[in-house]
Design a protein around this motif. Structure first.
Motif, PDB file in Angstrom:
ATOM      1  N   MET A 233      25.702  11.861   5.088  1.00  0.00           N
ATOM      2  CA  MET A 233      25.268  13.221   4.751  1.00  0.00           C
ATOM      3  C   MET A 233      23.833  13.469   5.216  1.00  0.00           C
ATOM      4  O   MET A 233      23.500  14.553   5.697  1.00  0.00           O
ATOM      5  CB  MET A 233      25.403  13.461   3.254  1.00  0.00           C
ATOM      6  N   SER A 234      22.982  12.445   5.103  1.00  0.00           N
ATOM      7  CA  SER A 234      21.605  12.569   5.584  1.00  0.00           C
ATOM      8  C   SER A 234      21.596  12.744   7.096  1.00  0.00           C
ATOM      9  O   SER A 234      20.883  13.601   7.640  1.00  0.00           O
ATOM     10  CB  SER A 234      20.791  11.333   5.188  1.00  0.00           C
ATOM     11  N   CYS A 235      22.400  11.909   7.785  1.00  0.00           N
ATOM     12  CA  CYS A 235      22.483  11.998   9.250  1.00  0.00           C
ATOM     13  C   CYS A 235      23.045  13.350   9.682  1.00  0.00           C
ATOM     14  O   CYS A 235      22.585  13.930  10.675  1.00  0.00           O
ATOM     15  CB  CYS A 235      23.356  10.882   9.811  1.00  0.00           C
ATOM     16  N   ALA A 236      24.042  13.851   8.960  1.00  0.00           N
ATOM     17  CA  ALA A 236      24.666  15.132   9.305  1.00  0.00           C
ATOM     18  C   ALA A 236      23.642  16.266   9.245  1.00  0.00           C
ATOM     19  O   ALA A 236      23.617  17.150  10.115  1.00  0.00           O
ATOM     20  CB  ALA A 236      25.833  15.424   8.369  1.00  0.00           C
ATOM     21  N   ALA A 237      22.783  16.240   8.233  1.00  0.00           N
ATOM     22  CA  ALA A 237      21.740  17.267   8.114  1.00  0.00           C
ATOM     23  C   ALA A 237      20.753  17.157   9.283  1.00  0.00           C
ATOM     24  O   ALA A 237      20.315  18.175   9.842  1.00  0.00           O
ATOM     25  CB  ALA A 237      21.012  17.115   6.787  1.00  0.00           C
ATOM     26  N   ILE A 238      20.412  15.925   9.651  1.00  0.00           N
ATOM     27  CA  ILE A 238      19.505  15.725  10.789  1.00  0.00           C
ATOM     28  C   ILE A 238      20.147  16.238  12.073  1.00  0.00           C
ATOM     29  O   ILE A 238      19.484  16.867  12.916  1.00  0.00           O
ATOM     30  CB  ILE A 238      19.129  14.234  10.937  1.00  0.00           C
ATOM     31  N   VAL A 239      21.453  16.004  12.239  1.00  0.00           N
ATOM     32  CA  VAL A 239      22.180  16.481  13.427  1.00  0.00           C
ATOM     33  C   VAL A 239      22.114  18.003  13.526  1.00  0.00           C
ATOM     34  O   VAL A 239      21.941  18.561  14.616  1.00  0.00           O
ATOM     35  CB  VAL A 239      23.647  15.998  13.388  1.00  0.00           C
ATOM     36  N   LEU A 240      22.235  18.690  12.403  1.00  0.00           N
ATOM     37  CA  LEU A 240      22.125  20.149  12.415  1.00  0.00           C
ATOM     38  C   LEU A 240      20.737  20.578  12.903  1.00  0.00           C
ATOM     39  O   LEU A 240      20.609  21.544  13.679  1.00  0.00           O
ATOM     40  CB  LEU A 240      22.386  20.715  11.019  1.00  0.00           C
ATOM     41  N   GLY A 241      19.719  19.844  12.469  1.00  0.00           N
ATOM     42  CA  GLY A 241      18.368  20.138  12.937  1.00  0.00           C
ATOM     43  C   GLY A 241      18.210  19.873  14.424  1.00  0.00           C
ATOM     44  O   GLY A 241      17.526  20.621  15.139  1.00  0.00           O
ATOM     45  N   ILE A 281      25.334  26.310   4.552  1.00  0.00           N
ATOM     46  CA  ILE A 281      25.927  26.962   3.376  1.00  0.00           C
ATOM     47  C   ILE A 281      27.157  26.194   2.881  1.00  0.00           C
ATOM     48  O   ILE A 281      27.370  26.021   1.677  1.00  0.00           O
ATOM     49  CB  ILE A 281      26.300  28.424   3.712  1.00  0.00           C
ATOM     50  N   LEU A 282      27.956  25.713   3.835  1.00  0.00           N
ATOM     51  CA  LEU A 282      29.189  24.980   3.486  1.00  0.00           C
ATOM     52  C   LEU A 282      29.005  23.472   3.627  1.00  0.00           C
ATOM     53  O   LEU A 282      29.993  22.745   3.815  1.00  0.00           O
ATOM     54  CB  LEU A 282      30.336  25.446   4.400  1.00  0.00           C
ATOM     55  N   PHE A 283      27.769  23.008   3.543  1.00  0.00           N
ATOM     56  CA  PHE A 283      27.453  21.619   3.879  1.00  0.00           C
ATOM     57  C   PHE A 283      28.275  20.615   3.068  1.00  0.00           C
ATOM     58  O   PHE A 283      28.861  19.666   3.617  1.00  0.00           O
ATOM     59  CB  PHE A 283      25.958  21.355   3.691  1.00  0.00           C
ATOM     60  N   GLY A 284      28.331  20.808   1.732  1.00  0.00           N
ATOM     61  CA  GLY A 284      29.056  19.870   0.877  1.00  0.00           C
ATOM     62  C   GLY A 284      30.532  19.786   1.234  1.00  0.00           C
ATOM     63  O   GLY A 284      31.087  18.694   1.396  1.00  0.00           O
ATOM     64  N   LEU A 285      31.156  20.952   1.379  1.00  0.00           N
ATOM     65  CA  LEU A 285      32.584  20.988   1.706  1.00  0.00           C
ATOM     66  C   LEU A 285      32.843  20.448   3.120  1.00  0.00           C
ATOM     67  O   LEU A 285      33.806  19.709   3.344  1.00  0.00           O
ATOM     68  CB  LEU A 285      33.104  22.427   1.605  1.00  0.00           C
ATOM     69  N   PHE A 286      31.967  20.815   4.044  1.00  0.00           N
ATOM     70  CA  PHE A 286      32.167  20.435   5.444  1.00  0.00           C
ATOM     71  C   PHE A 286      32.031  18.926   5.632  1.00  0.00           C
ATOM     72  O   PHE A 286      32.846  18.285   6.305  1.00  0.00           O
ATOM     73  CB  PHE A 286      31.163  21.190   6.330  1.00  0.00           C
ATOM     74  N   THR A 287      30.995  18.336   5.026  1.00  0.00           N
ATOM     75  CA  THR A 287      30.801  16.886   5.167  1.00  0.00           C
ATOM     76  C   THR A 287      31.921  16.117   4.466  1.00  0.00           C
ATOM     77  O   THR A 287      32.352  15.069   4.954  1.00  0.00           O
ATOM     78  CB  THR A 287      29.436  16.462   4.581  1.00  0.00           C
ATOM     79  N   LYS A 288      32.406  16.646   3.339  1.00  0.00           N
ATOM     80  CA  LYS A 288      33.530  15.995   2.646  1.00  0.00           C
ATOM     81  C   LYS A 288      34.780  16.038   3.517  1.00  0.00           C
ATOM     82  O   LYS A 288      35.539  15.059   3.615  1.00  0.00           O
ATOM     83  CB  LYS A 288      33.774  16.696   1.311  1.00  0.00           C
TER      84      LYS A 288
END
Length: 587
Positions: A233-241, A281-288
């Motif tokens: 989840m941390s990596c996914a947020a960095i990827v968005l950046g 906005i959909l980060f939790g659902l999308f990463t799951k």
């Protein structure tokens, strides 16, 4: 302690350097092997948004850099080769194409990449030194491919392992662990913080692929904690950046370019930002959703060691790389599906954001060719497309100048000073275009080019010089007509008819040459060019002989103007013939 830290940092930069250099070498090699195909694809396969997206995806997969593709798009838009709507489609595809890098990184722990990389370099090296043309280019591609994978492997080992760091320097390791845990506890705030970190990282290294490799390497080595799902989840947020950070390259490329190029760069930014907003906005659902997709992949590809009680933490974290690769690809693919129906709306929004205040469609600045990639991504073989477009523009300018001359010549009783001034500006502009083109093409030759590209650059230089000389000759014709007007000298109907007979042949010759510019001439076309050239020479000799005969009984000064006009028309024809000959060599 200090020396150890410095060594570790330099090790990371060194591994990153090998990776980026390998990407550059591989990209240039691929362009030499398939440059023609990519140029034709970008020029012809972008007529609708779906083919444009596929072209962007294909090109980015080939050159392994979305930054290179987007800089190329800005360059093409600046040259007028792509419209804004077409460029948005290509940019969308480029975002999907760059996700290939994450998959390459994901496979590093599964195979001994360093053992594969060196033999690949070993195969490519003799081909590079001994091979010729495409064989040499293939060798260069293999060397770049090997260096890229070797750099990725070294990057994995260069990033300090938190577990090892705990044994050697518990305080630093504890600080890293506590800081990351504190940030992750912020939940939505953590997503935003890691997103900003991704933007900064990509802006610094100027490559989303390199930023992706660093991110995954840090996850492997426990920098985001020992829980694979939390690390993902941390990596996914960095990827968005990183998706936002990579737009800085196209933005920098658009500085100094025309308004259309600025709009293309802004469209790239808007596409990535809109995608990031809905993903956050959909980060939790999308990463799951992405994490659950992992179960679809075969066990040999993704070993779910997190389900086992034992196992090394770093082995458990291998799964993060595959999760990030899936996230990156799924995010970009869904973003394309969501936004591709709204390409025209995005284009309209960008046009409203960046208004054409200077009339860049028509002003002089809009016609200047700039070597956009000189301080950013070197586009290698693909640089040549902008130069080709500028040569076509120079040819069009010559046609417009000649039509302007005919208008001035056919209206001797009207004040055509405004038209003459306009034609003078066009001649000055042609001089500037030749200077820009020559400088641009010399820059292209400063890099090692394939024999085919070297021949094409040489042809472009010759054609540019001939067209500029052609514009000079046309302007001399205009000055002769202006001098005749100012001195009050009039041509007889017979003289006007003879001059227009030559001019009509030249006008046809211009249209013939322009239609076949840079595409090569068949034997039949070459014979037709020779016939038109011979006809102009024959008419010039015929009517100059008649003018010489009339001098004894007529106005000598008028006849001299007639001869000067015929001679300059012949000069224009001669330059057009040289352009046709150069085109014939490209066949």
């Amino acid at each position: 302690m200090i020396w150890s830290t410095i060594t570790s940092i330099l090790g990371i930069f060194g591994a990153l350097g090998i990776f980026l250099f390998g990407m550059k070498v591989m990209s240039e090699g691929i362009q030499k092997v398939a440059g023609d195909s990519m140029r034709k694809a970008l020029a012809t396969m972008t007529k609708n948004r779906f083919s444009a997206a596929f072209t962007g995806f294909f090109t980015t997969c080939m050159v392994q850099s979305s930054s290179a593709t987007t800089v190329l798009v800005v360059s093409f838009v600046n040259a007028g080769l792509l419209t804004l709507v077409e460029s948005i489609g290509v940019i969308m595809g480029a975002n999907l194409g760059t996700t290939i890098t994450a998959w390459l990184v994901a496979f590093i722990p599964k195979f001994s990449v360093s053992k594969i990389a060196l033999p690949v370099i070993g195969i490519g090296l003799p081909m590079f030194f001994i091979g010729k043309n495409k064989g040499r280019a293939i060798g260069e591609t293999l060397i770049g491919f090997g260096l890229l994978f070797f750099g990725l492997s070294e990057l994995k080992h260069a990033v300090p392992d938190v577990k090892t760091l705990m044994a050697t320097n518990a305080e630093v390791a504890e600080f890293i662990k506590n800081t990351v845990t504190s940030v992750q506890d912020l939940q939505f705030g953590a997503t935003l913080i890691f997103l900003v970190l991704g933007i900064i990282l990509t802006v610094v290294v100027q490559s989303s692929s390199a930023a992706m490799a660093i991110t995954i390497a840090c996850a492997w080595n426990g920098w985001f904690g020992s829980d694979p799902q939390q690390a993902f989840m941390s990596c996914a947020a960095i990827v968005l950046g990183e998706n936002i950070g990579t737009t800085i390259t196209a933005w920098l490329a658009s500085i100094g370019a025309n308004v259309h190029a600025k709009r293309a760069a802004r469209a790239h930014f808007m596409f990535n930002v809109i995608g990031t907003i809905w993903a956050v906005i959909l980060f939790g659902l999308f990463t799951k959703f992405v994490w659950n997709i992992l179960g679809i992949f075969p066990d040999w590809m993704v070993e779910m060691k997190t389900k086992k009680a034992g196992g090394d933490v770093n082995e458990q974290l291998i799964i993060v790389a595959f999760a990030v690769a899936i996230f990156h690809t799924t995010f970009n693919f869904m973003n394309i599906l969501l936004l591709i129906p709204f390409v025209k709306q995005i284009a309209n929004l960008v046009q409203k954001m960046i208004k054409d205040k200077t009339g860049a469609d028509t002003d002089e600045e809009g016609q200047r060719i700039r070597y956009i990639s000189q301080t950013l991504i070197d586009l290698g073989e693909l640089n040549i497309v902008e130069a080709e477009k500028a040569v076509e523009r120079l040819s069009t300018q010559c046609q417009e100048m000649f039509k302007g001359y005919i208008e001035v010549f056919e209206n001797p009783h009207q004040d055509m000073s405004a038209q003459v001034n306009k034609l003078k500006e066009m001649e000055d502009e042609a001089d500037e275009m030749m200077q820009d083109l020559t400088e641009y093409l010399v820059r292209c030759t400063s890099k090692e080019a394939s024999p085919h590209l070297s021949e094409r650059i040489a042809a472009l230089l010759r054609i540019t010089a001939e067209l500029e000389e052609c514009s000079d000759a046309i302007y001399r014709l205009i000055k002769i007509a202006e001098r005749k007007y100012k001195k009050g000298r009039q041509f007889t109907p017979e003289q006007v008819e003879s001059i227009m007979e030559i001019a009509n042949v030249i006008e046809e010759f211009m249209q013939f040459t322009h239609a076949r510019l840079l595409v090569g001439l068949s034997d039949e076309d070459s014979a037709k060019a020779q016939a038109m050239r011979d006809k102009v020479v024959s008419l010039r000799k015929k009517y100059n002989k008649v003018a010489m005969a009339r001098m004894a009984e007529g106005n000598v000064k008028v006849e001299m103007l007639n001869i000067d006009t015929n001679t300059q028309l012949d000069v224009v024809s001669n330059h057009l013939f040289h352009v046709a000959q150069t085109n014939a060599e490209l066949a």
